[in-house]
Design a protein around this motif. Structure first.
Motif, mmCIF file in Angstrom:
data_model
loop_
_atom_site.group_PDB
_atom_site.id
_atom_site.type_symbol
_atom_site.label_atom_id
_atom_site.label_comp_id
_atom_site.label_asym_id
_atom_site.label_seq_id
_atom_site.Cartn_x
_atom_site.Cartn_y
_atom_site.Cartn_z
ATOM 1 N N ILE A 1 1.210 4.986 1.390
ATOM 2 C CA ILE A 1 0.766 5.766 2.549
ATOM 3 C C ILE A 1 1.445 7.130 2.508
ATOM 4 O O ILE A 1 2.646 7.222 2.249
ATOM 5 C CB ILE A 1 1.131 5.049 3.865
ATOM 6 C CG1 ILE A 1 0.584 3.612 3.881
ATOM 7 C CG2 ILE A 1 0.642 5.821 5.074
ATOM 8 C CD1 ILE A 1 1.246 2.727 4.906
ATOM 9 N N THR A 2 0.686 8.181 2.761
ATOM 10 C CA THR A 2 1.277 9.515 2.833
ATOM 11 C C THR A 2 1.087 10.078 4.235
ATOM 12 O O THR A 2 0.044 9.886 4.858
ATOM 13 C CB THR A 2 0.631 10.477 1.815
ATOM 14 O OG1 THR A 2 -0.758 10.623 2.109
ATOM 15 C CG2 THR A 2 0.800 9.948 0.397
ATOM 16 N N LYS A 3 2.131 10.724 4.715
ATOM 17 C CA LYS A 3 2.095 11.335 6.041
ATOM 18 C C LYS A 3 2.422 12.821 5.900
ATOM 19 O O LYS A 3 3.555 13.194 5.645
ATOM 20 C CB LYS A 3 3.097 10.657 6.972
ATOM 21 C CG LYS A 3 2.838 9.176 7.191
ATOM 22 C CD LYS A 3 3.916 8.535 8.048
ATOM 23 C CE LYS A 3 3.670 7.047 8.222
ATOM 24 N NZ LYS A 3 4.746 6.394 9.023
ATOM 25 N N ASP B 1 0.828 -1.204 0.000
ATOM 26 C CA ASP B 1 0.000 0.000 0.000
ATOM 27 C C ASP B 1 0.867 1.260 0.000
ATOM 28 O O ASP B 1 1.973 1.273 0.532
ATOM 29 C CB ASP B 1 -0.910 0.024 1.236
ATOM 30 C CG ASP B 1 -1.936 -1.093 1.218
ATOM 31 O OD1 ASP B 1 -2.457 -1.384 0.129
ATOM 32 O OD2 ASP B 1 -2.189 -1.680 2.284
#
Length: 385
Positions: free
Chosen positions: A113-115, A111
């Motif tokens: 994922i952005t933070k 996956d």
């Protein structure tokens, strides 16, 4: 903008951690060690971050629904597909640090994922261009000459990225001095009927069409043209129109577009990723080519953009020449091109890791013995007979 990258369990790369990707980064290592794979992962993550910047710009301008789908599997191509598809052990973490804030793009368990990267404020946004210059670039002159027969042919994503950028560059560049090979590039014609000629600077013989030139000239002409183009002539205005305004117009959404900052006011960054710049070049010409690249990217570039260069190479001449260019910096009596040691790093990609080779204690210097030792071993064995 500062960048760092962590890569685990992707093809030949087991444990990569680069804390600060320098504006001039060189990768060396044995064939198959993962140099190109490392560059491809960096350019992929940079592209994803670029698209997140565009998303955030539109969101900040009142366009809430994103026009760009970021499905990781759809973004990978060629060998990265083999390394990443169904590989649950693969882990990639790209971080951009802008004005003290960290924006993270992470690939984990299949996956994306952005933070923080889904809500980037305008002051931290970048308008970016990612360029790939493939080792197969020597095919471009012949490919262009036979373009009518090649309409359905496919040589891989990275070659066609290089070809597309070269075609766009030569819409603008019609003449370009290539001092490192003693030639001038001259472009004639338009669109698919374009022809490329090399003219000897000393006029010792008649111009020659690029497709008939030496292999060294065929590989370096597209490379030099693209570096020059992205350093000076690449139009961020045109890129903004293509990537943003055309989409909004086609979707009839211009009415909701209320920018607090114009797209042309964003900070601008170009990253150029080069496979084997030294291909088919005589050692002196390799050094002169590096002079050309550094001059274009860091001295003569347009004032409206920052440039970053990553190169994967097997050449001992290029890496040793960088020591000379760093040594020249700051010396009043030094002549020729120089480079700030603070923007340079060289990594040996070995055993799945990236080992930095530049020492910073005292005089900055790159440890080039790994490339020089084979010559020393040959010389030592020669003297035994």
């Amino acid at each position: 903008m500062k960048e760092r990258i962590i890569i685990r369990n992707v093809g030949p790369l087991n444990e990569i951690e680069i804390e600060d990707i320098k504006p001039l980064t060189i990768l060396i290592g044995e064939s198959g060690s993962g140099k190109s794979t490392l560059m491809k992962i960096i350019v992929l993550m940079r592209y994803i971050y670029k698209m997140l910047n565009i998303r955030c710009y539109l969101k900040n301008s009142g366009v809430s629904r994103s026009p760009f789908k970021l499905t990781f599997k759809d973004l990978i191509s060629d060998d990265l597909t083999t390394y990443l598809n169904d590989n649950k052990e693969a882990y990639i973490c790209y971080t951009a640090i802008v004005n003290g804030s960290e924006y993270v793009v992470e690939y984990k368990n299949g996956d994306l994922i952005t933070k923080g990267a889904s809500t980037i404020p305008n002051k931290d946004l970048f308008f970016m261009k990612e360029s790939w210059i493939a080792e197969s670039r020597s095919i471009i002159p012949m490919w262009k000459a036979k373009s009518a027969a090649n309409k359905r042919a496919e040589l891989g994503f990275y070659f066609h990225e290089t070809l597309t950028d070269f075609e766009r560059a030569t819409e603008t560049i019609r003449d370009l001095p290539l001092d490192f090979i003693g030639m001038n590039l001259h472009v004639e014609g338009q669109n698919g009927k374009r022809k490329y000629f090399l003219i000897p600077q000393d006029h010792s013989y008649d111009p020659i069409e690029l497709k008939y030139a030496s292999s060294g000239m065929q590989t370096t002409t597209p490379l030099a043209t693209l570096v020059h183009f992205f350093a000076r002539d690449y139009s961020f205005k045109e890129a903004g129109r293509r990537s943003i305004l055309d989409y909004l117009y086609q979707q009839d959404r211009l009415s909701s577009y209320r920018p607090e900052m114009e797209i042309m006011d964003l900070s601008r960054q170009v990253h150029i990723h080069i496979e084997e710049p030294e291909l088919s070049l005589y050692p002196d010409a390799q050094c002169a080519l590096i002079d050309f690249i550094i001059k274009e990217a860091f001295e003569d570039k347009g004032a409206d953009r920052a440039l970053g260069i990553i190169m994967a190479t097997h050449s001992p001449y290029i890496v040793n020449h960088l020591n000379l260019l760093m040594r020249r910096k700051g010396h009043d009596k030094a002549e020729g091109i120089s480079v700030d040691p603070n923007i340079v790093e060289v990594y040996n990609v070995v055993a799945g890791s990236a080992v930095p080779l530049k020492t910073i204690e005292g005089i900055p210097i790159i440890d080039t013995r790994i490339l020089s030792d084979p010559i020393k071993r040959i010389y030592t064995e020669y003297n035994q007979y």
